[in-house]
Scaffold this active site. Sequence first.
Site, PDB file in Angstrom:
ATOM      1  N   CYS A  75      22.235  11.899   6.026  1.00 21.06           N
ATOM      2  CA  CYS A  75      21.477  10.959   6.537  1.00 21.06           C
ATOM      3  C   CYS A  75      21.714   9.525   5.843  1.00 21.06           C
ATOM      4  CB  CYS A  75      20.130  11.390   6.356  1.00 21.06           C
ATOM      5  SG  CYS A  75      19.624  12.990   7.003  1.00 21.06           S
ATOM      6  N   ASP A  81     -16.272   1.299  10.781  1.00 21.38           N
ATOM      7  CA  ASP A  81     -16.999   2.052   9.522  1.00 21.38           C
ATOM      8  C   ASP A  81     -16.596   1.551   8.087  1.00 21.38           C
ATOM      9  OD1 ASP A  81     -18.364   4.058  11.662  1.00 21.38           O
ATOM     10  OD2 ASP A  81     -16.480   5.298  11.295  1.00 21.38           O
ATOM     11  N   CYS A 116      18.883  14.365   3.531  1.00 21.36           N
ATOM     12  CA  CYS A 116      20.150  14.760   2.906  1.00 21.36           C
ATOM     13  C   CYS A 116      21.188  13.426   2.726  1.00 21.36           C
ATOM     14  CB  CYS A 116      20.778  15.757   3.709  1.00 21.36           C
ATOM     15  SG  CYS A 116      21.574  15.426   5.227  1.00 21.36           S
ATOM     16  N   ASP A 172     -21.207   8.903  10.931  1.00 19.28           N
ATOM     17  CA  ASP A 172     -20.629   8.226  12.093  1.00 19.28           C
ATOM     18  C   ASP A 172     -20.691   9.322  13.454  1.00 19.28           C
ATOM     19  OD1 ASP A 172     -19.164   6.387  13.933  1.00 19.28           O
ATOM     20  OD2 ASP A 172     -17.513   7.148  13.231  1.00 19.28           O
ATOM     21  N   ASP A 230     -14.810   7.392  10.078  1.00 24.23           N
ATOM     22  CA  ASP A 230     -13.462   7.299  10.282  1.00 24.23           C
ATOM     23  C   ASP A 230     -13.024   6.300  10.961  1.00 24.23           C
ATOM     24  OD1 ASP A 230     -14.571   7.906  12.944  1.00 24.23           O
ATOM     25  OD2 ASP A 230     -12.534   8.680  13.431  1.00 24.23           O
TER      26      ASP A 230
END
Length: 728
Positions: A47, A631, A44, A447, A627
Site C-alpha cells: 500500500c 445540540d 501493508c 434530544d 447527537d
Amino acid sequence: MTAAMRPQVSACPACSAAPAAEALAEAQLPDDSHVVLSLPTIHCANCIRGVEDALAATPGVRSARVNLTMKRVSVEADAGLTAEDLIPVVTAAGYEAYELDTGALSATQTDKAGRDLLMRLAVAGFAMMNVMLLSISVWSGAEGPTRDMFHWVSAAITLPTIAFSGQIFFRNAWSALRAGRLNMDVPISLAILLAVVTSLWETSLSGEHAYFDAAIALTFFLLTGRYLDHRTRSIARSAAEELAALEVPRAWRLTEDGEEQVSVADLRIGDLLRVRPGGRMPVDGEITEGQSELDRSLLTGETVPVYAAPGTLVSAGEVNLTGPLVVRATAVGRETSLHRMADLVAVAESGRANYTPLADKAAKLYAPGVHILSAIAFAGWYLYTQDFRVALNIAAAVLIITCPCALGLAVPAVTTAASGRLFKKGLLIKDATALERLSEVDTVVFDKTGTLTAGAPEVTNTDAFTRADLQIALALAEGSAHPLSVALTSELREKGLTPAPVTGITEIPGHGTEGLWQGRRVRLGRAAWVGGGSSELTASWLAVGDGPAQVFTFTDSLRHGAEETVRTLIKAGKRVILMSGDSTAAVEALALRLGIPQWIAEALPQDKAARVKALADEGARVLMVGDGLNDTAALAGAHVSISPASALDAARVASDIVLLGNSLAPVPDALTVSTKATRRIRENFAIASWYNVIAVPLAIAGLCSPLIAALAMSASSITVSLNALRLR
C-alpha cells in the site's frame, strides 16, 4: 521555507476546515506547499509503495512519504497544488484519501504527551527497582565504605532519574510559585527535593541512612497517579473547533466572466455563489435560482430534507442534496449562523470549565497545611536540639509522610476503575470530572431525532398498497437518494419485492422521481407535485397515471432501550425533559409514547442552550443527551453530557461521555456507577486524611525517619488503589 513554516491543508472528509484552508488561500507561496492526506484503508508495504508511486508520478509533486502507523501521507508539491488535486490520484490507485483534519494533528500532539508521561513513569519504575535492590544491601547490615558506595551508586541512579521523570512536578510547581499561589505540585516537589538533599547530606557525611529510595518511590507513585488521570481524559478537540471544521473553505463565485473558485474569506455580502448537489452552504443567503432539497439537520436536528426554491433562505453548513442552486450571500465570515453557533459553544464550554473537582478542593487546604507543618517541625526541632541535621531529617520525614500520593491517586484510581466498568457497558468516559458531575445530576434532557429515536424513517403503511403499486414505488424509489426513498427501498426489498418495469426514471430536484409504466406516467414525491393531499405525518406520495395519489407514511423508530431508560430515570426521581427542533405534533407524540411529562418542540440551537442555562440558573444539575450539531451548544453548556457514537463529530467532542452502542440502556447505569465512584473517591480522601492524622504526629515527634515515612506513604497509596478496585 522550513517545514514548520509551511501551512498544512487540513479538512474532514465531508468538508474542509476553514481556518487552515483560509490560511493556505491567503498565503502567497511562490515555491512550494505541504499537503497531508489521511489514508484509512492502507495496511501493508505494498500500500505504501502504491500510494507513493502514484503521487510521485503526478506533475508538480516533489516527494510523498507515507506513514503506515498514522495512516497518512505527507506530500511536498509545487505551489498551487492542493489536496483536491491529489485525492483523485490516490483514489485512482485504489485507496481512500481525505484531507487530514487539523484536529487530528493536534490530537496526535496530545497523544505524544501521554506517551511522554508513560516513558517518564517507566524510567522512574526501573530506577526505583534498582535503588530498592541497593537499599536491601544497606538494610542487611552493610557498613563503612561498602554502605557509602551503595549510597553513591543509588545517588547516581536517582539524581538523573528524578531530573528527567520529575520534570512535570517541578515545572508546575515553579509556575504556581511564580504566579504567587500554591498547588499540589509545590509540596510534592519540596518533598522530593528535600529527600534528595537530605540523602546527599547524609551520604557526604558517611551517614548511616540515605533516602534515595524514598525520593524515587515518591516520584514513581505520583507519576502513576498522573498517568491514570491522563488515561481517563479524552484526546479530543474543542467542539468549537469541530464546528469551524464544518465551514467550507472555498466557494464558486459567479462573475461576468463565468465561475471562479475563491476563498470564503474573500466573499462579500451580495456575491452570487453556485452550490452544487452534495455541497455545503458556505454562507447565509437567499436562493435566487434553482430547485433542490436541503439537509438542515445541522440546525434543526430533523433528518427529513426540506424543499428549496428561489426565495428560500439558507444557512451556512446546510447541505444541498439534489439540484444546483445559485445563492446570494446575506451574511459571510463570522456573521454566519454557523460561526455564531461556534461562538455560542465556546461560551458554553468555558462556563462548564469552572467546575471544581474534589481533588482541587482538597488541594486548596492541603498544600498550605503541609508547608506549615513541615516548617513548624523544622523550627521546633532546631530550637530544641540545635542540630540542623536532625531538624532537616524530621522536616523531610514530615514532607514525605504528608506527600499527597494518596490524594493524587484517590481520584484517578477510582475514575480509571469506573471508566473500565462503564466501557464494558458501552460508555466511554472522556473527562476525568465527568463521573463527579454525573453523580450530581437531577434533571435529564433528551434530544429526539437520533437520540431517543434511531434517526432513520420507517414506512408504516405498506399493507395499504397493492403489490403492483408497491413494485412501481420501488422502481421510482431506487432512482432517488432522498432519505424517504432510501427507507422505502429498504422496506420493500426486505419484503422480497422486485421493481416494476418503469422506464425513463428521472429525479426532479426538490420534487421527486417520475417515469413511464405501461404508457402511463407514474410519480413518487412531494404532495403538491404528485397531486396528493395533506398529512400530519412525514409522507411521500405515489400517483399512477390519472388515478388518485396514495400516501406512504413514515415514523422514526425508537432507539433500543429508550422506553426502559426513560422509565428507569423517572422511577429514580430524575426530572426528564424532551427537547427537539422537530414539529410540535411529532415531539408531542413521542413524549406521550414514552411517558415524558415535559417537552419542548421547534427549538433552535440557541433555544436549547438557553433552556439548559435556565435550568442551571434554577439550581438544576442537567444531563444533556443529544447527537446533532443543533445540540452542541446545549451539550457543552450542560452540567454533564452524553452523545451516541453515531453523533456528529462536533456533538461527540462537546460531550463528556460517548455512548458506544445503539442502546440507551447504559445511561441509567452510568448514573448509578457515578454515584458509587464518587462515594469511593470520598472514602479515599477519608483514608488519606486518617492516614495523615495518625502518621503526621509520629513524624513531627521524630519517631519516623524519611525512609519509614516513604514506606508509610507507599502503604497509604496502595490502600487507596485497592479501595478503588472495589468498584469493579
